[in-house]
Design an enzyme around this catalytic site. Structure first.
Site, mmCIF file in Angstrom:
data_model
loop_
_atom_site.group_PDB
_atom_site.id
_atom_site.type_symbol
_atom_site.label_atom_id
_atom_site.label_comp_id
_atom_site.label_asym_id
_atom_site.label_seq_id
_atom_site.Cartn_x
_atom_site.Cartn_y
_atom_site.Cartn_z
ATOM 1 N N VAL A 78 0.662 -1.296 -0.031
ATOM 2 C CA VAL A 78 -0.024 0.152 -0.066
ATOM 3 C C VAL A 78 0.787 1.279 -0.082
ATOM 4 C CG1 VAL A 78 -0.237 0.106 2.616
ATOM 5 C CG2 VAL A 78 -2.217 0.790 0.884
ATOM 6 N N TYR A 79 2.182 1.305 0.229
ATOM 7 C CA TYR A 79 2.938 2.580 0.307
ATOM 8 C C TYR A 79 3.209 3.098 -1.057
ATOM 9 C CZ TYR A 79 4.530 0.784 4.971
ATOM 10 O OH TYR A 79 4.799 0.529 6.181
ATOM 11 N N SER A 80 2.525 4.199 -1.193
ATOM 12 C CA SER A 80 2.868 4.931 -2.197
ATOM 13 C C SER A 80 2.025 4.149 -3.498
ATOM 14 C CB SER A 80 4.060 5.570 -2.659
ATOM 15 O OG SER A 80 4.562 6.423 -1.338
#
Length: 326
Positions: free
Chosen positions: A60-62
């Protein structure tokens, strides 16, 4: 660099883990303060030079671009067998049904997507990013077991949840003979020590490696309380973590500053040295957007706090509302 085993496994990891949430395209996802690929690569390269072999990211990061950036950099700067890559699953990756969570469908789909973005055949540690209240834990655990058996992950780990939930999941895995969680990534630092009540003793008893996120309280332990930063101004989640306990938290930050000044050391080294002094802690996950962040993290391994210093750091602490699970 010091190395240790991750929990009861034979996997050796550096005692500092590089948290890669800071590396991702700023126009993707919810973190406008992240560094793009060109800016991120020097930090990953420097981490390797300092002996860090443990890298933590998440799908989900960036919007997945963190995995892409980290994967390409590690491929360019290191051999795959030299590094330990950890990523996570749970957060929303697309709108609509089945776009998030820990269902069998989500896990089996997201592990393949993460491997593609990272550019590897397997990850060393595949972690559930949070507890999923909508999916039976048996479904989640069996799917994770299948990921391990398929060779797509070497080990599995968990992240912030209640200790009773983690205990239930460990018992269910044991009952069915499924792959067992080897690590817990939870929220622990001088400003938030609620995990000392139940989660950390559980991890110690069960031989679970502890890899805390936000060990510097999103930078609050490294600067004066009222100092402003670009991230602090735009980090909406971070703002929720310290809103109710400001009076006590200010005293902890002041204690860190006093000891750091007395020792002529950066505050980050003092705050990390406190965490590293706890036997249950395996490797704090440290973010780095300045070279000094990496240098201070590694230097903290050599800082040994005196008992009276630990007392001074811990005494101002006030109980906090349980948080960090969202």
């Amino acid at each position: 660099m010091d190395y240790t085993r991750l929990g009861r496994t034979g996997l050796e990891v550096s005692r500092i883990c590089l948290g890669c949430m800071s590396y991702g395209e700023p126009d993707r996802g919810n973190h406008a303060w992240t560094l793009g690929e060109a800016e991120s690569r020097p930090f990953i390269q420097r981490a390797l030079e300092l002996g860090i072999n443990f890298f933590d990211t998440a799908n989900v990061y960036s919007d997945g671009t963190s995995e892409e950036i980290v994967g390409r950099a590690l491929k360019d700067f290191a051999r795959r067998e030299e590094v330990v890559i950890a990523t996570k699953v749970h957060g929303r990756m697309r709108p609509g049904p089945n776009g998030a969570g820990l269902s069998r469908r989500a896990i089996l789909s997201e592990i393949d997507a993460s491997l593609k973005r990272i550019g590897t055949d397997y990850v060393d540690l595949y972690q559930i990013h949070r507890f999923d209240y909508q999916t039976p834990i048996e479904e989640t655990l069996e799917a994770l077991n299948d990921v391990v058996r398929a060779g797509k992950a070497r080990y599995i780990g968990a992240s912030s949840m209640y200790a009773w939930q983690f205990a239930q999941m460990l018992a269910t895995s044991e009952k069915h003979g499924w792959a067992r969680f080897v690590s817990m990534q939870d929220y622990v630092n001088l400003l938030y020590r609620e995990e000392e009540r139940e989660m950390l003793p559980l991890c110690r008893a069960e031989g679970i490696g502890v890899i805390p996120w936000s060990p510097l309280a999103r930078g609050r332990l490294t600067r004066d309380w009222d100092a402003a930063t670009a991230r602090a101004e735009t980090d909406e989640f971070g703002k929720t973590l310290y809103a109710r306990t400001e009076e006590a938290d200010r005293k902890v930050v002041a204690a860190v500053a006093t000891i750091a000044e007395k020792r002529s050391l950066p505050r980050a080294q003092i705050a990390l040295a406190w965490l590293l002094s706890k036997p249950v802690i395996t490797a704090p996950i440290v973010g780095a957007t300045k070279t000094s962040h990496l240098e201070d993290a590694v230097a903290a391994l050599t800082v040994k706090l005196e008992p009276d210093e630990i007392t001074a750091l811990e005494t101002p602490y006030a109980p906090h509302q349980v948080m960090g699970f969202a």
